[in-house]
Design a protein around this motif. Structure first.
Motif, PDB file in Angstrom:
ATOM      1  N   THR A 284      30.131  68.222  19.274  1.00  0.00           N
ATOM      2  CA  THR A 284      30.485  68.691  20.609  1.00  0.00           C
ATOM      3  C   THR A 284      31.541  69.782  20.533  1.00  0.00           C
ATOM      4  N   GLY A 285      31.267  70.915  21.116  1.00  0.00           N
ATOM      5  CA  GLY A 285      32.214  72.036  21.109  1.00  0.00           C
ATOM      6  C   GLY A 285      32.680  72.310  22.504  1.00  0.00           C
ATOM      7  N   THR A 297      24.614  72.861  20.845  1.00  0.00           N
ATOM      8  CA  THR A 297      25.145  74.045  21.518  1.00  0.00           C
ATOM      9  C   THR A 297      25.219  75.270  20.609  1.00  0.00           C
ATOM     10  N   ASP A 298      24.750  75.149  19.383  1.00  0.00           N
ATOM     11  CA  ASP A 298      24.984  76.251  18.449  1.00  0.00           C
ATOM     12  C   ASP A 298      23.720  76.971  18.019  1.00  0.00           C
ATOM     13  N   HIS A 300      21.943  79.474  19.430  1.00  0.00           N
ATOM     14  CA  HIS A 300      22.005  80.941  19.455  1.00  0.00           C
ATOM     15  C   HIS A 300      23.068  81.485  18.522  1.00  0.00           C
ATOM     16  N   PHE A 301      24.106  80.720  18.324  1.00  0.00           N
ATOM     17  CA  PHE A 301      25.122  81.164  17.359  1.00  0.00           C
ATOM     18  C   PHE A 301      24.500  81.283  15.972  1.00  0.00           C
ATOM     19  N   HIS A 304      22.153  84.229  15.442  1.00  0.00           N
ATOM     20  CA  HIS A 304      22.689  85.593  15.457  1.00  0.00           C
ATOM     21  C   HIS A 304      23.963  85.760  14.649  1.00  0.00           C
ATOM     22  N   ASN A 508      22.812  70.384  25.756  1.00  0.00           N
ATOM     23  CA  ASN A 508      23.748  71.481  25.942  1.00  0.00           C
ATOM     24  C   ASN A 508      23.728  71.858  27.413  1.00  0.00           C
ATOM     25  N   ALA A 509      24.578  72.801  27.780  1.00  0.00           N
ATOM     26  CA  ALA A 509      24.683  73.139  29.207  1.00  0.00           C
ATOM     27  C   ALA A 509      23.894  74.379  29.586  1.00  0.00           C
ATOM     28  N   LEU A 510      23.484  75.154  28.583  1.00  0.00           N
ATOM     29  CA  LEU A 510      22.847  76.431  28.898  1.00  0.00           C
ATOM     30  C   LEU A 510      21.335  76.418  28.766  1.00  0.00           C
ATOM     31  N   GLN A 512      19.510  76.251  25.608  1.00  0.00           N
ATOM     32  CA  GLN A 512      19.410  77.326  24.619  1.00  0.00           C
ATOM     33  C   GLN A 512      17.978  77.545  24.136  1.00  0.00           C
ATOM     34  N   MET A 515      16.287  79.540  26.805  1.00  0.00           N
ATOM     35  CA  MET A 515      16.637  80.947  26.680  1.00  0.00           C
ATOM     36  C   MET A 515      15.796  81.640  25.604  1.00  0.00           C
ATOM     37  N   ALA A 518      12.297  82.047  26.851  1.00  0.00           N
ATOM     38  CA  ALA A 518      12.210  83.103  27.861  1.00  0.00           C
ATOM     39  C   ALA A 518      12.172  84.461  27.172  1.00  0.00           C
ATOM     40  N   ARG A 519      13.004  84.618  26.187  1.00  0.00           N
ATOM     41  CA  ARG A 519      13.051  85.883  25.474  1.00  0.00           C
ATOM     42  C   ARG A 519      11.715  86.200  24.822  1.00  0.00           C
ATOM     43  N   TYR A 531      25.556  67.054  28.341  1.00  0.00           N
ATOM     44  CA  TYR A 531      26.576  67.646  27.476  1.00  0.00           C
ATOM     45  C   TYR A 531      27.878  66.850  27.489  1.00  0.00           C
TER      46      TYR A 531
ATOM     47  N   HIS C 304      27.146  85.357  21.291  1.00  0.00           N
ATOM     48  CA  HIS C 304      27.016  83.943  20.931  1.00  0.00           C
ATOM     49  C   HIS C 304      27.999  83.488  19.867  1.00  0.00           C
ATOM     50  N   GLU C 309      29.599  76.268  23.854  1.00  0.00           N
ATOM     51  CA  GLU C 309      29.235  77.135  24.971  1.00  0.00           C
ATOM     52  C   GLU C 309      30.454  77.382  25.848  1.00  0.00           C
ATOM     53  N   ALA C 518      14.641  90.429  28.388  1.00  0.00           N
ATOM     54  CA  ALA C 518      13.490  89.527  28.406  1.00  0.00           C
ATOM     55  C   ALA C 518      13.949  88.120  28.758  1.00  0.00           C
ATOM     56  N   ARG C 519      15.012  87.701  28.148  1.00  0.00           N
ATOM     57  CA  ARG C 519      15.546  86.374  28.403  1.00  0.00           C
ATOM     58  C   ARG C 519      15.906  86.189  29.865  1.00  0.00           C
TER      59      ARG C 519
END
Ligand SMILES: Cc1ncc(C[n+]2csc(CCOP(=O)(O)OP(=O)(O)O)c2C)c(N)n1
Ligand SMILES: Cc1ncc(C[n+]2csc(CCOP(=O)(O)OP(=O)(O)O)c2C)c(N)n1
Ligand code: SF4
Ligand code: SF4
Ligand SMILES: [Mg+2]
Ligand SMILES: [Mg+2]
Lengths: 549, 282, 549, 282
Positions: A284-285, A297-298, A300-301, A304, A508-510, A512, A515, A518-519, A531, C304, C309, C518-519
């Motif tokens: 948990t972050g 929660t990580d 996308h981190f 990238h 998580n809250a977003l 991920q 996302m 969707a991309r 979360y 990110h 988050e 896109a996202r």
């Protein structure tokens, strides 16, 4: 019986984890599939710890909000978990430390009568548990014999006393399964890495992957495996670079904070093409967060992390068997494609314990790598059709092996030329294609549940077992991308095709994964997010799903 | 050895840069090693990022051109992977004394069997002249136009304290002596540290000081730790004082990398080991 | 004249940058808008450096592939840039160092006759340049007087000799503009930060933001500004945390590799709510890459970076004026919302030089922050409607100010409770909303070019000026999101509405803005990508655009 | 001072943990400081991550609960921001000697006016018992089940070499003396380093050793650098030897943070400064 949950609770330092593990082993021997969850705060002694062992005749991997048996080593266990009890919950408690409705076990007395040390109190409670649930005592003996290395006889004696002081209030019929090895996610990852050819493991301790370090350090006592715990995570990943440059298959383990410190060298791996494999256990972050709790929660981190653009393998196993299989593959693919690889796990997966299914050690994908040209001068980065250059390790007589974090020419000498810069990026793009092709041949997307069901649960990582279970009940489909980079868009689309409604489940809250979908042109209808550091329970999933379906 | 030790890469050090001297001293030291029978392909050079680091491009030997501050753990990793390799680092003072100081201390503590040559020009060359941990107090660099307010530390003392088993100082003003120190360092069984007072022709031209103050250590017993500490303190990298050059300290100790397994597990080993664990966990 | 390009080339160490800057100042004084690009490899002396100064009667910020005047301080300049010359290119060269068709200047002879030191050679060439292009000598004198601090008279004397030895072959008519301050992107960011209230700047040198450190370190000589260059980037950002905790508005500067080392503390800023502002200058990656060249490859990394988050502000100014305006705003918004902020620039922006337009110092958005409650105990993280808590700095008599990287309660004390964990995440989500609202009021998306044009160029960061220019020629629209997080989806949709074709222009291989769009449900029709470390030229943009339109 | 110095947070150190002693010694030292007129609100505590770091939750004073290994640069930042503040760090040996060693060396080098209390239990407590840079050779921790192969380093020697102006050692076995050392450290104008030999009841219970070998420094002149170095070397954190406790070295030097401007720029200053630059660049 098809589904039974046992909560074992006590203070940190009371060996709750081991007690819960013994309970799990009892079920394992009885022919069931146990799953153990371990909940503990970030402290060494005194706080409240508990395990939940859930046993079923089907493999499970998430908890229920109903406890059938409560094994209370202290009063907190009774007080804090009342909401999980139901009318028929069997409560067994250490009567010297707690009062409750149920069956008290005079642990202290028994120990002193048996002249046994305090640490054997848990054996007494395990005995009582077995007695109350009608587990034959020979099963207890068998489990103790296999799992308790020291003081076996006395432990059995103490357990027998516990067994005797309670009355049997339930009966657990023997199941039909063979006992399978019970392993944690960390162990499964370690075993997978070993299977994949691991030569060296380097790590600085950090929950939830510290136990992977401990496990492999233990292995290194008996086997020729190099395990190092250096001064910090920066040293960790750079040692891994050195080891890998010189030909040793190396992995490292960490969590978010340590991973941050590794990002610079993950980017280096992008340029110098030295394969490094990172086991990244999410918790948990943000920041220190809740060090002993979970999260997703990580994503996308890790997708990238590190400056610049380069191919990377990211796999997120959903259960212990996948963890084993994909850890081996991650190591192998990192080496075959000369890219950094990240095995993305979380506290739930790393520290959860379940049986390792057969088939966890399939043959590895062959590490196709072009041979070094004979006769011609060796160039570490020679251009090839699929972007993968021949990789040699020193010493090779007559060859000079140069790796370089600058943009370089084929020989590995620094360049600032614009054409070479473009070509080296194109080489990385080619490598990504090759990596993609190789992962695509390994079914990077898993599908479970009802075929062609109109409602699909989309999940990743450790929520898989829970999702699989509720999907079974509700007649849904489950789609789980195990590989998250290169993102298997086509396979995912195929797996999702025909869905009328796609519901993502993430811790998580977003959202991920949503996302990421969707991309890539995949739209998700609904996201169920959580979360608070705790994994979804089966009931919570059912509840939240029923709200949106 | 037919291969030339210098690559075709265009050399871009400034005219008068002390790195040329280090390059030739190192090249000679390597040649000598090879003459003595060390196969050239078993030598690996690790560099950081900075002017010094271009050595990786210029020497035609195995090399790992790493990132800023991070030569040493890479070198330890390489040595761990294969103790037959001779592993050395060319690192900068920004690299080894600022960005990655911890690794230097730990390599000394562990007695990692690598040779670390610090191109100590007492300035960040490649980023155009900022102060480093060994710049003198009051140094006017581009990040400290009014002069630094920090006194330098003494890398020799720091290494002695950290447990380094081979501590030496050379200078780019004396190539023969430097070659000799590097040769000794490469032959030392364990961690060897050589601080090279290197002239930066562009940002910190200290030639005159080193020529005037430098002297060769003599009458000094490199086995005497106390004496080494005293000698190291003679010059504090700040004020004018005699600058001893040579081997300050040498002591053999157990080597870190030798305490790890040499061979790897075979696939059969692996299968058995995995099976044993699975059996125990049933 | 409306558009003239002057290339000044020579060896590293020959002062090419200063020479190019003087050329730019001449145009500035003549009433034009100069833009200077500086191209240099990563070495100190001897390699080939060049600047291109392009001057126009409109503000420009990208180069053309045509050079009208070449000022060659060595032979390489002639040899390497032949492709940029055209029939009428005026070539002026130091006849002691190069041979070419054009006008040779016997620099060495002139210097020795004037008893001037070698460093004044450039003044001689500048004189010759002015003479050949008909720039009145009083303009040269004016520029020298203003820009050359030392040895003015001799420099002018030498320039006059240069002026005299060439024949005038072109005429530059005086333009109409007032001379504006010529600043680099780094300086613009520094000035913006100062305007925004900067108290302290901490950095470890790294191209392309080292010059920001140098610029602010120079400021600190004369003004009460705290500028520190510590041992490494980890220390940098943690000092910034300490400074900010104690109430000092602080920024740090770095590039990709250093940014990696800062990610752990950016995540900490997410949890502890201490505002830190990072100036992140992108360069060609991955890893060390091409340290002195450009790229736009780190957008998703900065979006990110750091585990967990949390809201963050990411702004990517497109030109020097935006750099100034948004650096001030970034600092101010980071403090008003207590979030980390990243000013995402690149080598092109940081080291390019253009006039700073008027209006670069608008009044700052007010830093609305709730007051600390009087009477009640102070809690650093008290829950509020918009997620923003009152922020005090020690010392405050009677108050205890606790910040914490763990999940904490309102007072800042560590918690592991699931309800508080959720609430603190919800607080972060609220903060993101507030931050979004505040950025939305500052026009986070810029639109240029022809209104309602059917073809839209979508760009971000330093490609803006080039895109703006070609859009002007081709009748396209340009849409540029300046704020990239919180991503201004609605404003962007509005800005793009009515486009029949959206063409993204990026200096990376993946199309990172395209991915981000896109996202967020915005689809881009075409991406024009470049990744050789060099910025797009006007012709290249035109060519690539014509291929797809 | 009406406020109690202990918060309501539940204390989760193990029974018998040396951190309790440090907590009370520190609390008392702070109380004394306050009695002498230092306003409580001007005191700031920075901690890392580990058992030691829970001090931030337990002491009811300003605090910055940082990340693992990173107390010191935060503390320097706070002190830079406001030299009126008294800034101290409670840091672990994993924290300060492994993860973030470089910051410790640089704080000493700079003479940053902060007090660093290292809870040196010679083990990683919170991550359940791995070796640290001060664990004895052969220490069996969870990452080294067969015993470590690295000898510890000596933090006192390292600090002396790095230029620390105040170097002391205490132990959690002697609270009064520890309180006194902390008080002195907090009063020292400059960088103050206190290595506290702290008992970890769970993973490394060294009480007996410290009780047996520990002795109070006497007949020692803390102004004598050489003597301090010798005393520091008496015990190498490894083999059995007498363990001196007390103040090893003290020397006043120019303080880092005092060399920075005290006041901030006013908006008017800013406007003028910006204008001046713009004018010069026209
Ligand atoms: C993480 C990181 N920070 C900063 C830089 C920028 N950088 C490159 S070289 C260098 C300084 C090199 O100084 P030194 O190690 O003394 O080498 P020299 O050029 O003097 O030989 C710096 C700061 C970088 N490449 N990476
Ligand atoms: C970057 C990072 N790496 C690892 C960890 C995990 N971690 C938390 S506390 C700790 C060790 C603490 O040891 P020490 O500093 O000696 O403190 P103690 O618990 O012994 O007081 C570690 C490794 C972390 N939080 N962050
Ligand atoms: S800047 Fe200094 S160190 Fe770098 S090449 Fe030039 S003279 Fe050598
Ligand atoms: S583990 Fe050790 S240091 Fe941590 S609280 Fe327990 S006794 Fe104290
Ligand atoms: Mg240097
Ligand atoms: Mg410790």
């Amino acid at each position: 019986m098809a589904d039974l949950s046992v909560l074992t609770g006590g203070r940190a330092g009371d060996g709750i984890n081991s007690a819960g593990l013994l309970v799990s082993h009892l079920f394992n021997r009885m022919g069931y599939f146990p799953y153990m969850y371990f909940d503990y705060p970030s402290l060494i002694k005194g706080g409240h710890n508990f395990t939940i062992t859930r046993a079923s005749d089907m493999p499970v991997g998430a908890c229920r909000e109903r406890i059938d048996v409560m094994l209370a080593l202290n009063q907190d266990t009774i007080d804090l978990h009342r909401d999980l009890m139901h009318d028929e919950t069997v409560v067994i408690y250490d009567s010297g430390r707690a009062t409750a409705e149920g069956q008290g076990v005079p642990v202290q007395e028994i120990l002193s009568e048996e002249q046994a040390p305090a640490v054997m109190g848990n054996s007494c409670m395990i005995g009582a548990f077995s007695g109350a649930t009608g587990i034959p005592f020979h099963i207890v003996e068998e489990v103790f014999t296999r799992q308790i290395p020291r003081g076996l006889e006395k432990n059995i004696a103490v357990a027998r006393r516990g067994y005797g002081v309670v009355k049997q209030v339930r009966t657990i019929e023997p199941g039909t399964g063979e006992p399978l090895p019970l392993v944690s996610g960390n162990e499964a990852i370690g075993l997978g890495l070993l299977h994949g050819g691991l030569d060296a493991f380097v790590a600085y301790p950090m929950t939830p992957t510290s136990n992977l370090l401990h496990f492999l350090a233990g292995m290194a006592e008996e086997h020729p495996l190099t395990v190092v715990h250096p001064e910090n995570e920066i040293a960790v990943i750079l040692m891994a670079h050195g080891l890998a440059y010189a030909g040793k298959k190396t992995a490292v383990g960490t969590s978010g904070g340590g991973f941050c410190l590794m990002t610079e060298s993950i980017s280096m791996s992008g340029t110098n093409e030295v394969p490094v494999v990172v086991v990244m256990g999410q918790r948990t972050g943000p920041s220190t967060g809740l060090p002993t709790y979970t999260g997703q929660t990580d994503l996308h981190f890790v997708l990238h992390a590190g400056q610049g653009e380069f191919p990377r393998l990211v796999v997120a196993p959903g259960d212990i068997t996948q963890a084993c299989i994909w850890s081996a593959r991650a190591l192998s693919l990192a080496w075959s494609c000369q890219v950094p690889a990240i095995i993305l796990a979380d506290k739930t997966l790393c520290e959860g314990i379940t049986p390792l299914q057969n088939g966890a050690f399939p043959p590895l994908p062959s590490e196709e790598r072009p041979d070094a040209p004979s006769g011609r001068e060796y160039h570490r980065y020679s251009f090839t059709e699929n972007g993968i250059s021949p990789m040699l390790y020193p010493p090779v007589p007559g060859s000079v092996i140069k790796v370089n974090s600058y943009i370089h020419d084929e020989a590995g000498i620094t360049t600032e030329r614009s054409d070479l810069t473009t070509r080296m990026t194109d080489k990385r793009i080619l490598k990504e294609k090759t990596l993609r092709a190789r992962t695509e041949s390994l079914s990077p997307v898993e599908v479970f549940g009802r075929d062609h069901a109109p409602i699909t649960i989309l999940c990743w990582g450790s929520t898989l077992p829970g999702c699989r279970e509720v999907a079974g009940t509700l007649g849904f489909r489950v789609v789980q991308p195990v590989v998250l980079s290169p993102f298997p868009v086509n396979q995912l689309k195929t797996a999702l095709s025909g869905s009328e409604r796609i519901i993502a489940i993430e811790e998580n809250a977003l959202g991920q994964l949503v996302m990421l979908c969707a991309r890539n042109g995949i739209s998700v209808d609904e996201a169920i997010l959580k979360y608070d550091g705790r994994p979804f329970s089966i009931e919570e999933l059912e509840r939240r799903l029923s709200e949106v379906t | 050895m037919s291969r030339t030790l210098i690559t075709d890469a265009q050399n871009t050090w400034c005219p008068g840069c002390g790195n040329f001297t280090i390059q030739f001293a190192l090249r000679n030291a390597i040649q000598n090693l090879v003459k003595e029978g060390v196969p050239l392909e078993t030598i690996v050079l690790v560099t950081g990022i900075g002017c010094h680091a271009k050595m990786a491009d210029y020497l035609n030997i195995n090399s790992f051109y790493s990132i800023h501050g991070r030569t040493i753990p890479v070198a330890t990793g390489i040595k761990l992977a294969n103790p037959e390799l001779t592993v050395l680092c060319c690192t900068g003072d920004g690299d080894a004394y600022a960005e990655g100081l911890d690794h230097l201390v730990f390599a000394a503590k562990r007695n990692s069997h690598i040779t670390v040559i610090v191109h100590n020009n007492r300035v960040y060359g490649l980023t155009t002249g900022q102060y480093t941990p060994t710049s003198p107090l009051g140094f006017r660099g581009r990040s400290t136009p009014g002069g630094t307010i920090e006194a330098p530390f003494n890398p020799l003392s720091l290494m002695l304290t950290s447990g380094a088993g081979f501590v030496a100082r050379g200078t780019s003003r004396k190539m023969r002596e430097l070659e000799d120190l590097i040769s000794q360092g490469l032959r030392h069984r364990g961690f060897a540290f050589i601080d090279v007072l290197q002239v930066c022709a562009t940002y910190f031209n200290t030639s005159e000081v080193y020529d005037r103050q430098g002297y060769a250590l003599s009458d000094h017993d490199p086995a005497d730790f106390e004496a080494a500490c005293r000698k190291a303190q003679e010059w504090d990298y700040n004020r004018d004082a005699p600058i001893a050059l040579g081997l300050f300290f040498r002591q053999e100790k157990p080597v870190f990398e030798e305490q790890f397994p040499r061979r790897s597990m075979t696939p059969v080993d692996r299968g058995k080991a995995i099976q044993a664990i699975l059996d125990a966990k049933r």
